[in-house]
Design a protein around this motif. Structure first.
Motif, mmCIF file in Angstrom:
data_model
loop_
_atom_site.group_PDB
_atom_site.id
_atom_site.type_symbol
_atom_site.label_atom_id
_atom_site.label_comp_id
_atom_site.label_asym_id
_atom_site.label_seq_id
_atom_site.Cartn_x
_atom_site.Cartn_y
_atom_site.Cartn_z
ATOM 1 N N PHE A 54 0.828 -1.209 0.000
ATOM 2 C CA PHE A 54 0.000 0.000 0.000
ATOM 3 C C PHE A 54 0.860 1.256 0.000
ATOM 4 O O PHE A 54 0.537 2.231 -0.686
ATOM 5 N N LYS A 55 1.943 1.253 0.763
ATOM 6 C CA LYS A 55 2.848 2.413 0.756
ATOM 7 C C LYS A 55 3.418 2.628 -0.638
ATOM 8 O O LYS A 55 3.424 3.763 -1.146
ATOM 9 N N PHE A 56 3.891 1.567 -1.235
ATOM 10 C CA PHE A 56 4.452 1.651 -2.578
ATOM 11 C C PHE A 56 3.406 2.118 -3.589
ATOM 12 O O PHE A 56 3.676 2.984 -4.429
ATOM 13 N N SER A 57 2.200 1.562 -3.522
ATOM 14 C CA SER A 57 1.159 1.863 -4.510
ATOM 15 C C SER A 57 0.681 3.304 -4.417
ATOM 16 O O SER A 57 0.511 3.977 -5.437
ATOM 17 N N ILE A 58 0.466 3.786 -3.208
ATOM 18 C CA ILE A 58 -0.036 5.150 -3.028
ATOM 19 C C ILE A 58 0.985 6.175 -3.514
ATOM 20 O O ILE A 58 0.658 7.095 -4.276
ATOM 21 N N ILE A 59 2.238 6.007 -3.089
ATOM 22 C CA ILE A 59 3.286 6.947 -3.491
ATOM 23 C C ILE A 59 3.508 6.897 -5.003
ATOM 24 O O ILE A 59 3.611 7.940 -5.668
ATOM 25 N N SER A 60 3.559 5.705 -5.568
ATOM 26 C CA SER A 60 3.808 5.561 -7.004
ATOM 27 C C SER A 60 2.656 6.122 -7.828
ATOM 28 O O SER A 60 2.879 6.766 -8.859
ATOM 29 N N THR A 61 1.428 5.889 -7.389
ATOM 30 C CA THR A 61 0.266 6.397 -8.119
ATOM 31 C C THR A 61 0.264 7.920 -8.158
ATOM 32 O O THR A 61 0.006 8.534 -9.204
ATOM 33 N N ILE A 62 0.560 8.541 -7.029
ATOM 34 C CA ILE A 62 0.599 10.009 -6.983
ATOM 35 C C ILE A 62 1.710 10.551 -7.881
ATOM 36 O O ILE A 62 1.495 11.462 -8.686
ATOM 37 N N LEU A 63 2.906 9.963 -7.759
ATOM 38 C CA LEU A 63 4.038 10.453 -8.547
ATOM 39 C C LEU A 63 3.823 10.265 -10.041
ATOM 40 O O LEU A 63 4.099 11.178 -10.836
ATOM 41 N N ILE A 123 -9.320 7.446 -15.128
ATOM 42 C CA ILE A 123 -8.796 6.212 -15.729
ATOM 43 C C ILE A 123 -7.356 5.964 -15.297
ATOM 44 O O ILE A 123 -6.983 4.856 -14.892
ATOM 45 N N ASN A 124 -6.534 7.008 -15.379
ATOM 46 C CA ASN A 124 -5.123 6.845 -15.014
ATOM 47 C C ASN A 124 -4.936 6.513 -13.539
ATOM 48 O O ASN A 124 -4.086 5.683 -13.189
ATOM 49 N N MET A 125 -5.707 7.145 -12.684
ATOM 50 C CA MET A 125 -5.584 6.882 -11.258
ATOM 51 C C MET A 125 -5.989 5.449 -10.929
ATOM 52 O O MET A 125 -5.294 4.749 -10.172
ATOM 53 N N VAL A 126 -7.098 5.007 -11.486
ATOM 54 C CA VAL A 126 -7.594 3.656 -11.189
ATOM 55 C C VAL A 126 -6.649 2.594 -11.749
ATOM 56 O O VAL A 126 -6.284 1.640 -11.047
ATOM 57 N N LEU A 127 -6.239 2.754 -13.007
ATOM 58 C CA LEU A 127 -5.337 1.772 -13.620
ATOM 59 C C LEU A 127 -3.975 1.756 -12.933
ATOM 60 O O LEU A 127 -3.402 0.681 -12.701
ATOM 61 N N ALA A 128 -3.458 2.934 -12.615
ATOM 62 C CA ALA A 128 -2.151 3.002 -11.964
ATOM 63 C C ALA A 128 -2.196 2.335 -10.595
ATOM 64 O O ALA A 128 -1.310 1.542 -10.240
ATOM 65 N N MET A 129 -3.229 2.644 -9.822
ATOM 66 C CA MET A 129 -3.342 2.060 -8.492
ATOM 67 C C MET A 129 -3.479 0.545 -8.573
ATOM 68 O O MET A 129 -2.833 -0.192 -7.813
ATOM 69 N N LYS A 130 -4.296 0.074 -9.487
ATOM 70 C CA LYS A 130 -4.494 -1.374 -9.645
ATOM 71 C C LYS A 130 -3.193 -2.056 -10.042
ATOM 72 O O LYS A 130 -2.813 -3.082 -9.467
ATOM 73 N N ASN A 131 -2.494 -1.488 -11.002
ATOM 74 C CA ASN A 131 -1.244 -2.094 -11.465
ATOM 75 C C ASN A 131 -0.165 -2.080 -10.386
ATOM 76 O O ASN A 131 0.595 -3.050 -10.245
ATOM 77 N N LEU A 189 -0.686 -2.033 -7.143
ATOM 78 C CA LEU A 189 -1.068 -2.991 -6.104
ATOM 79 C C LEU A 189 -0.684 -4.415 -6.495
ATOM 80 O O LEU A 189 -0.428 -5.257 -5.627
ATOM 81 N N MET A 190 -0.630 -4.680 -7.793
ATOM 82 C CA MET A 190 -0.282 -6.011 -8.288
ATOM 83 C C MET A 190 1.192 -6.109 -8.674
ATOM 84 O O MET A 190 1.583 -7.015 -9.409
#
Length: 278
Positions: free
Chosen positions: A60-69, A201-209, A211-212
């Motif tokens: 979650f830490k990785f996903s949140i920071i990466s999605t924002i950046l 679209i970008n936020m949802v796809l980025a967060m999903k990717n 997280l995986m």
């Protein structure tokens, strides 16, 4: 015409998923021919497993920071490429290149850069505090993974933002300029509301990717040092296919699937409120 595609999708996606849900209620190790039903025991044990908890925290830490950046950088670059500059199409192609490169190859290249090039470069310019391999530090290894993931993910997001910027009518900018609006007000009052669907679209796809995330972690740290960068997907793979915890990690994957679905739905519901109709 749709029947062959339906059969392939059901055979390679739906059926294995249902089998995974079924095995999550058993104690099957993935190898033997016998197993017993244990009910919700696997699910109960997951919430008591500190390794899984730490993996969720890292992911979650990785996903949140990466999605924002990735969204900040992608939007900024897309707006720069959308401006009337020379060789604009050339730069668009260059920025899209990371998306077509193999994730594992990119990871191995950055692994070499972090372990050999960057420490020597930092030492030569006098930054001794940075003259070390960040992938070998449990406190800094996640930063290296973020750098690689964001660098590669920006490619697709830039293209999507460029498509969104093409939908903004130039007349709106001209009218706002006559009213005295500066660049920031034009962006916040005109550009961003219009490209809000692309932002969603970008936020949802980025967060999903993110997280995986799996390949970047494998190529850079393999979950180390220790287990400090062990993402959920890597934990499921190692435990399920290497550690004899097939049923246990199947239950973990079911929970994680539900977590990703809930996060995606909440993101869509929240972000769609900013969208406007032209």
């Amino acid at each position: 015409m749709a029947i062959p595609a339906f059969i392939l999708f059901a055979g390679f996606h739906t059926l294995p998923m249902l089998q995974g849900v079924f095995y999550s209620f058993t104690n099957w190790n993935g190898l033997s021919f016998t197993y017993d039903f244990v009910g919700f025991q696997n699910y109960i044990s997951i919430f008591k497993d500190t390794n899984i908890l730490n993996s969720y925290i890292f992911t979650f830490k990785f996903s949140i920071i990466s999605t924002i950046l990735v969204n900040i950088l992608s939007l900024a670059i897309a707006m720069g490429l959308n401006a009337k500059i020379k060789f604009r199409n050339f730069f668009r192609a260059i920025y899209f290149l990371p998306n077509v490169l193999s994730v594992l190859i990119v990871g191995f290249v950055f692994n070499y850069l972090f372990s050999n090039v960057m420490p020597k470069l930092a030492e030569k310019i006098g930054l001794d505090s940075l003259a070390f391999n960040i992938l070998g530090s449990s406190d800094w290894a996640w930063v290296g993974i973020v750098i690689v993931a964001v660098w590669q993910a920006c490619a697709l997001n830039i293209i999507l933002y460029l498509a969104g910027l093409q939908t903004v009518p130039e007349e709106l900018y001209e009218a706002s300029s006559l009213d005295g609006a500066n660049k920031w007000k034009q962006f916040w009052k005109i550009t961003f509301p219009i490209i809000a669907p692309f932002f969603t679209i970008n936020m949802v796809l980025a967060m999903k990717n993110f997280l995986m995330v799996f390949d970047q972690v494998v190529a850079l740290t393999s979950g180390g040092p220790g287990r400090s960068t062990e993402a959920i997907s890597l934990l499921i793979y190692n435990g399920g296919f290497k550690g004899g915890e097939f049923a246990y990690q199947a239950a973990n994957s079911v929970i994680y699937f539900l977590v990703i679905v809930v996060i995606s739905v909440v993101q869509i519901k929240f972000l769609q409120k900013r969208e406007v109709d032209l």
